[in-house]
Design an enzyme around this catalytic site. Structure first.
Site, PDB file in Angstrom:
ATOM      1  CE1 TYR A 103       5.218  19.044  33.772  1.00 47.05           C
ATOM      2  CE2 TYR A 103       4.566  17.301  35.295  1.00 47.05           C
ATOM      3  CZ  TYR A 103       5.317  17.731  34.208  1.00 47.05           C
ATOM      4  OH  TYR A 103       6.144  16.858  33.553  1.00 47.05           O
ATOM      5  CE  LYS A 106       4.973  17.419  30.351  1.00 43.40           C
ATOM      6  NZ  LYS A 106       5.827  17.686  29.189  1.00 43.40           N
ATOM      7  CB  SER A 132       4.493  13.143  32.987  1.00 40.44           C
ATOM      8  OG  SER A 132       4.537  12.902  34.361  1.00 40.44           O
TER       9      SER A 132
HETATM   10  P1  NAD Z   1      14.576  19.984  32.214  1.00 41.30           P
HETATM   11  O1  NAD Z   1      13.985  21.225  32.774  1.00 41.30           O
HETATM   12  O2  NAD Z   1      15.876  19.508  32.748  1.00 41.30           O
HETATM   13  O3  NAD Z   1      14.714  20.110  30.627  1.00 41.30           O
HETATM   14  C1  NAD Z   1      13.873  20.908  29.839  1.00 41.30           C
HETATM   15  C2  NAD Z   1      14.753  21.748  28.920  1.00 41.30           C
HETATM   16  O4  NAD Z   1      13.905  22.532  28.072  1.00 41.30           O
HETATM   17  C3  NAD Z   1      15.649  22.722  29.695  1.00 41.30           C
HETATM   18  O5  NAD Z   1      16.970  22.648  29.212  1.00 41.30           O
HETATM   19  C4  NAD Z   1      15.036  24.103  29.399  1.00 41.30           C
HETATM   20  O6  NAD Z   1      16.026  25.117  29.367  1.00 41.30           O
HETATM   21  C5  NAD Z   1      14.382  23.868  28.050  1.00 41.30           C
HETATM   22  N1  NAD Z   1      13.220  24.727  27.767  1.00 41.30           N
HETATM   23  C6  NAD Z   1      12.123  24.942  28.540  1.00 41.30           C
HETATM   24  N2  NAD Z   1      11.289  25.791  27.922  1.00 41.30           N
HETATM   25  C7  NAD Z   1      11.851  26.105  26.731  1.00 41.30           C
HETATM   26  C8  NAD Z   1      11.476  26.937  25.660  1.00 41.30           C
HETATM   27  N3  NAD Z   1      10.335  27.649  25.681  1.00 41.30           N
HETATM   28  N4  NAD Z   1      12.283  27.023  24.574  1.00 41.30           N
HETATM   29  C9  NAD Z   1      13.443  26.327  24.529  1.00 41.30           C
HETATM   30  N5  NAD Z   1      13.882  25.537  25.538  1.00 41.30           N
HETATM   31  C10 NAD Z   1      13.077  25.428  26.627  1.00 41.30           C
HETATM   32  O7  NAD Z   1      13.472  18.833  32.371  1.00 41.30           O
HETATM   33  P2  NAD Z   1      13.609  17.257  32.182  1.00 41.30           P
HETATM   34  O8  NAD Z   1      13.567  16.629  33.520  1.00 41.30           O
HETATM   35  O9  NAD Z   1      14.719  16.934  31.275  1.00 41.30           O
HETATM   36  O10 NAD Z   1      12.220  16.944  31.496  1.00 41.30           O
HETATM   37  C11 NAD Z   1      12.087  16.933  30.092  1.00 41.30           C
HETATM   38  C12 NAD Z   1      10.627  16.712  29.737  1.00 41.30           C
HETATM   39  O11 NAD Z   1      10.169  15.501  30.330  1.00 41.30           O
HETATM   40  C13 NAD Z   1       9.682  17.804  30.201  1.00 41.30           C
HETATM   41  O12 NAD Z   1       8.693  17.977  29.218  1.00 41.30           O
HETATM   42  C14 NAD Z   1       9.073  17.218  31.463  1.00 41.30           C
HETATM   43  O13 NAD Z   1       7.786  17.748  31.709  1.00 41.30           O
HETATM   44  C15 NAD Z   1       8.993  15.751  31.098  1.00 41.30           C
HETATM   45  N6  NAD Z   1       9.020  14.824  32.262  1.00 41.30           N
HETATM   46  C16 NAD Z   1      10.046  14.895  33.160  1.00 41.30           C
HETATM   47  C17 NAD Z   1      10.064  14.017  34.246  1.00 41.30           C
HETATM   48  C18 NAD Z   1      11.168  14.066  35.276  1.00 41.30           C
HETATM   49  O14 NAD Z   1      10.985  13.487  36.352  1.00 41.30           O
HETATM   50  N7  NAD Z   1      12.292  14.703  35.029  1.00 41.30           N
HETATM   51  C19 NAD Z   1       9.044  13.057  34.393  1.00 41.30           C
HETATM   52  C20 NAD Z   1       8.029  13.015  33.442  1.00 41.30           C
HETATM   53  C21 NAD Z   1       8.027  13.901  32.369  1.00 41.30           C
HETATM   54  C1  WQD Z   2       9.065  10.687  44.875  1.00 40.61           C
HETATM   55  C2  WQD Z   2       8.713  10.304  46.300  1.00 40.61           C
HETATM   56  C3  WQD Z   2       7.812  12.115  47.602  1.00 40.61           C
HETATM   57  C4  WQD Z   2      11.287  14.658  47.838  1.00 40.61           C
HETATM   58  C5  WQD Z   2       7.233  13.966  40.217  1.00 40.61           C
HETATM   59  C6  WQD Z   2       6.118  14.610  39.451  1.00 40.61           C
HETATM   60  C7  WQD Z   2       5.809  13.789  38.236  1.00 40.61           C
HETATM   61  C8  WQD Z   2       7.068  13.527  37.414  1.00 40.61           C
HETATM   62  C9  WQD Z   2       8.171  12.976  38.241  1.00 40.61           C
HETATM   63  C10 WQD Z   2       7.297  15.191  35.717  1.00 40.61           C
HETATM   64  C11 WQD Z   2       7.379  10.910  46.769  1.00 40.61           C
HETATM   65  C12 WQD Z   2       9.144  11.619  48.178  1.00 40.61           C
HETATM   66  C13 WQD Z   2      10.456  13.598  47.539  1.00 40.61           C
HETATM   67  C14 WQD Z   2      11.702  14.851  49.197  1.00 40.61           C
HETATM   68  C15 WQD Z   2      10.462  12.882  49.811  1.00 40.61           C
HETATM   69  N1  WQD Z   2       7.603  14.729  36.836  1.00 40.61           N
HETATM   70  N2  WQD Z   2      10.045  12.734  48.504  1.00 40.61           N
HETATM   71  N3  WQD Z   2      11.284  13.939  50.120  1.00 40.61           N
HETATM   72  O1  WQD Z   2       6.252  13.099  43.038  1.00 40.61           O
HETATM   73  O2  WQD Z   2       6.669  10.750  42.172  1.00 40.61           O
HETATM   74  O3  WQD Z   2       6.820  12.672  40.634  1.00 40.61           O
HETATM   75  O4  WQD Z   2       8.382  13.820  39.375  1.00 40.61           O
HETATM   76  O5  WQD Z   2       6.434  14.822  34.976  1.00 40.61           O
HETATM   77  O6  WQD Z   2       4.861  14.510  37.512  1.00 40.61           O
HETATM   78  O7  WQD Z   2       4.971  14.691  40.275  1.00 40.61           O
HETATM   79  O8  WQD Z   2       8.588  12.352  42.281  1.00 40.61           O
HETATM   80  O9  WQD Z   2      10.867  12.560  43.171  1.00 40.61           O
HETATM   81  O10 WQD Z   2       9.187  14.357  43.725  1.00 40.61           O
HETATM   82  O11 WQD Z   2       8.930  12.108  44.744  1.00 40.61           O
HETATM   83  O12 WQD Z   2      10.090  12.111  50.697  1.00 40.61           O
HETATM   84  O13 WQD Z   2      12.417  15.808  49.526  1.00 40.61           O
HETATM   85  O14 WQD Z   2       9.727  10.847  47.162  1.00 40.61           O
HETATM   86  O15 WQD Z   2       6.924  12.465  48.614  1.00 40.61           O
HETATM   87  O16 WQD Z   2       6.757   9.977  47.601  1.00 40.61           O
HETATM   88  P1  WQD Z   2       6.985  12.199  42.132  1.00 40.61           P
HETATM   89  P2  WQD Z   2       9.466  12.920  43.473  1.00 40.61           P
END
Ligand code: NAD
Ligand code: WQD
Length: 389
Positions: A203, A207, A160
């Site tokens: 969190y 990562k 991330s």
């Molecule tokens: P998500 O929660 O939608 O998907 C994660 C999936 O993993 C879910 O279906 C959950 O049921 C499953 N899971 C969790 N723990 C498990 C376990 N112990 N065993 C089996 N299954 C398990 O999340 P996402 O948004 O798809 O994110 C996927 C990955 O990407 C995560 O590692 C997250 O940290 C990372 N990530 C997400 C974002 C984002 O903004 N969505 C940004 C950066 C990084």
């Molecule tokens: C984006 C912008 C908020 C909600 C997060 C995690 C990051 C990664 C992606 C997993 C910010 C603003 C949001 C609301 C708002 N996840 N906002 N009102 O914070 O950039 O990243 O998700 O790895 O680790 O920190 O994403 O979508 O939460 O926010 O004004 O109700 O929108 O303040 O400026 P962020 P976000």
């Protein structure tokens, strides 16, 4: 007699029914890969599997192609059942080395692993850090041991932009080398590069630690080919409207919250921070279409096969910034609806600007994002409008 090796190979997708996982699975199937999905449904629903199957079948039917195999196993990736699963996709074969010694070794039908499973809420990680370290870090360590035991070394990890911590606030596009885990050799000896500062929550640290563990693992054994993909802000969904973001956990990210305002599930959007030093005072983020992120995994798998080795990190972002207000406007335009908003103070831990440098992914992976912010909005609206009664 030597057992016959199966020619059917699979990509194992852990967390494959989640938001990014499900979009990656459909892209893998569209590219003809057989897929094994492992998910414990802690943050997803089994209906996602039905929708993936429907989409894969209609894609293949339209092209007269055979539908790739989709195997689903509902299990916790940390459990012992994971070892049994890996075993069931392995063939035990006899090899003879140069000295004529016979040995039985596992040859896995799993040629690559994409690991999405993790908990991902910033706020929740502050109140339940051990829960996060257990799933995101301890789980990763035992997974790597199990994969190693079965000779599976092609590994893609969901990292991330959060690993950049306070570096994001500089406003400059973030480059992968801004976070370094390896000791570096310099004329004055081996030094540890300064660790990144200002990781905002447990969190983020899960990562960061995971990447360090992966880097050390890759250094210890040259068989490993490990890529960490640092996603910026994945948004949007498949244009079919059949797959989207449907978590069990409460929505806190910007696009899912806006989606709730559009469906009427939430009265208005709190805009966190209107006093950032940006063109309209709201924070800037690098939003990237989830299908572009999904395709990044396919590029990374191919790169690992052809050129990979050791540990390498790549940003997956669009390379350009959009303000929160611009994101809201794009969804108003796509939906033709007004989004009710209220100004609110800055959210603790937020940074003003966070933008990816995409140079490394473009140059080395040959990957580049295709979709615009307008497309993200159009696809999200197409998904969301079906849920309005
Ligand atoms: P998500 O929660 O939608 O998907 C994660 C999936 O993993 C879910 O279906 C959950 O049921 C499953 N899971 C969790 N723990 C498990 C376990 N112990 N065993 C089996 N299954 C398990 O999340 P996402 O948004 O798809 O994110 C996927 C990955 O990407 C995560 O590692 C997250 O940290 C990372 N990530 C997400 C974002 C984002 O903004 N969505 C940004 C950066 C990084
Ligand atoms: C984006 C912008 C908020 C909600 C997060 C995690 C990051 C990664 C992606 C997993 C910010 C603003 C949001 C609301 C708002 N996840 N906002 N009102 O914070 O950039 O990243 O998700 O790895 O680790 O920190 O994403 O979508 O939460 O926010 O004004 O109700 O929108 O303040 O400026 P962020 P976000």
């Amino acid at each position: 007699p030597r057992p016959k090796l199966s020619t059917t190979t699979f990509i194992l997708v852990i967390g494959g029914l989640g938001y990014i996982g499900s979009h990656t699975v459909i892209e893998l199937l569209r590219e003809g890969y057989n897929v094994i999905i492992v998910d414990n449904l802690s943050n997803s629903y089994s209906t996602v599997l039905n929708n993936i199957t429907t989409l894969a079948e209609s894609h293949c039917r339209a092209r007269s192609l055979p539908v790739p195999l989709i195997h689903f196993h509902r299990l916790d990736y940390r459990s012992r059942a994971m070892s049994l699963l890996l075993e069931s996709y392995s063939d035990l074969v006899m090899t003879i080395d140069a000295t004529g010694t016979q040995r039985m070794t596992y040859v896995s039908r799993i040629t690559g692993v994409i690991h999405f499973a993790a908990y991902k809420s910033v706020l929740d990680s502050i109140t339940r850090p051990l829960h996060y370290y257990q799933n995101n870090v301890c789980g990763l360590v035992s997974l790597l041991q199990r994969l190693d035991h079965h000779g599976i070394h092609n590994f893609i990890f969901s990292s991330s932009a959060t690993v950049y911590g306070a570096r994001a606030s500089s406003g400059k596009p973030l480059r992968e080398e801004d976070v370094i885990h390896h000791p570096e050799q310099t004329p004055s000896g081996t030094i540890l590069q300064p660790a990144v500062t200002g990781l905002t929550c447990p969190y983020a640290r899960t990562k960061y630690f995971s990447e360090a563990i992966l880097a050390d693992t890759a250094t210890s054994n040259p068989s490993w080919r490990i890529v960490a993909l640092r996603y910026f802000n994945p948004v949007g969904c498949d244009p079919s409207g059949l797959l989207g973001e449907t978590p069990r956990a409460e929505a806190t990210n910007l696009y899912p919250v806006i989606a709730q305002v559009l469906t009427g599930a939430r009265a208005s959007l709190d805009v966190f921070g209107t006093d950032w030093k940006t063109r309209d005072g709201t924070a800037i983020r690098d939003f990237i279409h989830v299908l572009d992120v999904a395709r990044g995994h396919i590029s990374a798998l191919a790169w690992n096969e052809d050129k990979g080795g050791g540990f390498r990190a790549f940003n997956l972002g669009s390379g350009s910034g959009t303000t929160v207000m611009e994101a809201v406007r794009s969804l108003e335009q796509a939906s033709g609806r007004e989004i009710s908003m209220a100004r609110a103070g800055r959210r603790p831990g937020d940074v003003g600007v966070c933008i990816a440098s995409t140079d490394r992914a473009r140059r080395e992976l040959g990957w580049s994002p295709r979709e615009s912010i307008a497309q993200c909005a159009a696809d999200l609206w197409n998904f969301v409008r079906k849920t309005i009664r």
